[in-house]
Design an enzyme around this catalytic site. Sequence first.
Site, PDB file in Angstrom:
ATOM      1  N   ARG A  31       0.842  -1.214   0.000  1.00  0.00           N
ATOM      2  CA  ARG A  31       0.000   0.000   0.000  1.00  0.00           C
ATOM      3  C   ARG A  31       0.877   1.265   0.000  1.00  0.00           C
ATOM      4  O   ARG A  31       0.579   2.232  -0.686  1.00  0.00           O
ATOM      5  CB  ARG A  31      -0.904   0.032   1.231  1.00  0.00           C
ATOM      6  N   GLU A 175     -14.361 -13.893  10.213  1.00  0.00           N
ATOM      7  CA  GLU A 175     -14.325 -13.307   8.866  1.00  0.00           C
ATOM      8  C   GLU A 175     -14.118 -14.364   7.795  1.00  0.00           C
ATOM      9  O   GLU A 175     -12.994 -14.750   7.494  1.00  0.00           O
ATOM     10  CB  GLU A 175     -13.210 -12.250   8.767  1.00  0.00           C
ATOM     11  N   LYS A 217     -17.944 -10.908  10.021  1.00  0.00           N
ATOM     12  CA  LYS A 217     -17.400  -9.966   9.016  1.00  0.00           C
ATOM     13  C   LYS A 217     -17.409 -10.636   7.646  1.00  0.00           C
ATOM     14  O   LYS A 217     -16.442 -11.288   7.254  1.00  0.00           O
ATOM     15  CB  LYS A 217     -15.983  -9.539   9.429  1.00  0.00           C
ATOM     16  N   SER A 259     -14.646  -4.393   2.875  1.00  0.00           N
ATOM     17  CA  SER A 259     -14.906  -3.714   1.597  1.00  0.00           C
ATOM     18  C   SER A 259     -14.403  -4.537   0.418  1.00  0.00           C
ATOM     19  O   SER A 259     -14.949  -4.421  -0.685  1.00  0.00           O
ATOM     20  CB  SER A 259     -14.352  -2.289   1.587  1.00  0.00           C
ATOM     21  N   GLY A 260     -13.364  -5.322   0.600  1.00  0.00           N
ATOM     22  CA  GLY A 260     -12.983  -6.356  -0.368  1.00  0.00           C
ATOM     23  C   GLY A 260     -12.574  -5.888  -1.747  1.00  0.00           C
ATOM     24  O   GLY A 260     -12.671  -6.659  -2.689  1.00  0.00           O
ATOM     25  N   GLY A 261     -12.150  -4.632  -1.886  1.00  0.00           N
ATOM     26  CA  GLY A 261     -11.737  -4.155  -3.207  1.00  0.00           C
ATOM     27  C   GLY A 261     -12.777  -3.271  -3.872  1.00  0.00           C
ATOM     28  O   GLY A 261     -12.563  -2.782  -4.984  1.00  0.00           O
TER      29      GLY A 261
HETATM   30  P1  13P Z   1     -10.859  -4.344   3.143  1.00  0.00           P
HETATM   31  O1  13P Z   1     -12.012  -3.539   3.657  1.00  0.00           O
HETATM   32  O2  13P Z   1      -9.779  -3.528   2.498  1.00  0.00           O
HETATM   33  O3  13P Z   1     -11.298  -5.534   2.316  1.00  0.00           O
HETATM   34  O4  13P Z   1     -10.134  -4.938   4.413  1.00  0.00           O
HETATM   35  C1  13P Z   1     -10.895  -5.476   5.411  1.00  0.00           C
HETATM   36  C2  13P Z   1     -10.177  -6.584   6.052  1.00  0.00           C
HETATM   37  O5  13P Z   1      -9.932  -6.552   7.240  1.00  0.00           O
HETATM   38  C3  13P Z   1      -9.785  -7.729   5.227  1.00  0.00           C
HETATM   39  O6  13P Z   1      -9.356  -8.766   6.046  1.00  0.00           O
END
Ligand code: 13P
Length: 336
Positions: A31, A175, A217, A259-261
């Site tokens: 990042r 998650e 999550k 958010s996943g991208g």
């Molecule tokens: P993102 O919202 O960038 O997908 O990250 C959340 C997260 O904790 C992924 O494990």
Amino acid sequence: MSELNKIALKILANGKGILAADESNGTMTKRLEAVNVQSTPENRLAFRETLLSSESMNDCIGGVILFDETINQITSTGKSIPDVISSTGAVPGIKVDTGAKNLANSPEEKITEGLDGLRERLKKYYELGARFTKWRGVYSISEKYPSKLAIHSNAHALARYSALVQECEMVPIVEPEVLMDGDHSAEDCLNKTSEVIKKCFEELILHEIDLSGIILKPNMILAGNNSKNKISNEEVAEKTLECLKNSVPSEVPGIAFLSGGQSEIEATENLNLINKKNYTNFIMTYSYGRALQQSALKFWSTDTKNIIGTQNVFNHRARMCTLAAQGKWTSELENK
Ligand code: 13P
């Protein structure tokens, strides 16, 4: 109400959400290098300290997920990172898995590791101030995948992790992330995500987890990022609600999406529609990494000394997400 349920509600209630700032050093390096900042422990701390001392921490962010390096860092004011978070009223959390590795006998898929020695690591994190944790299982969709083996073994690991975390009086974030990579349809995502989540709860129940003291999550239900058949935001919200209504036991207090991208706006708009339509009893909020930090990181990278400017960008994003978690966001608010 159990103590674990109280912690979960403190993190999620009243439109608050979670800042997922738990990028591993590898991910954070990617990042930072993408915006031409060198990835050093000092720079990683400087960016995160800037976000954690923002005003929106007080009214929008209920919990922050940290990485091992960060939970041990001392800020420029001499306070520890968990103390900075607690002083805003938010709850410090910690990622405790050690990453996803190739799954033996299905090496194109992943199994998340980190159970060995976990009980001892949890005690240390509790002493450092953590009151919730995160473990991410990851699944990809294709014709063959996710396999029964990947679905079962990741659910088993998530349940064993959750049991150890609750034993240590912390709230586990469960998650299971079904990735958006690929050309699959939203219907495939709905079917596979439902199967994955149902198996997770089967294992959580077998391991006698207090479901009122966890946070789920999940991903939203989306068509794959290379799919030709994208669906509307309205449909994303409808399918996501259908999936969760049918696969999550009603004792679970809240759901905090990754958010996943998705872009910042997409993740905000979809969350807003989910809350406008929410006919479940679950709190529906955010646990975003990229969709909370992307613009702030970009701004910061142009002038790392401009703390107020960076905080303004982060505050705006956090406020938009918190409005979306209450179904009160509109696109006009983005430009105010
Ligand atoms: P993102 O919202 O960038 O997908 O990250 C959340 C997260 O904790 C992924 O494990």
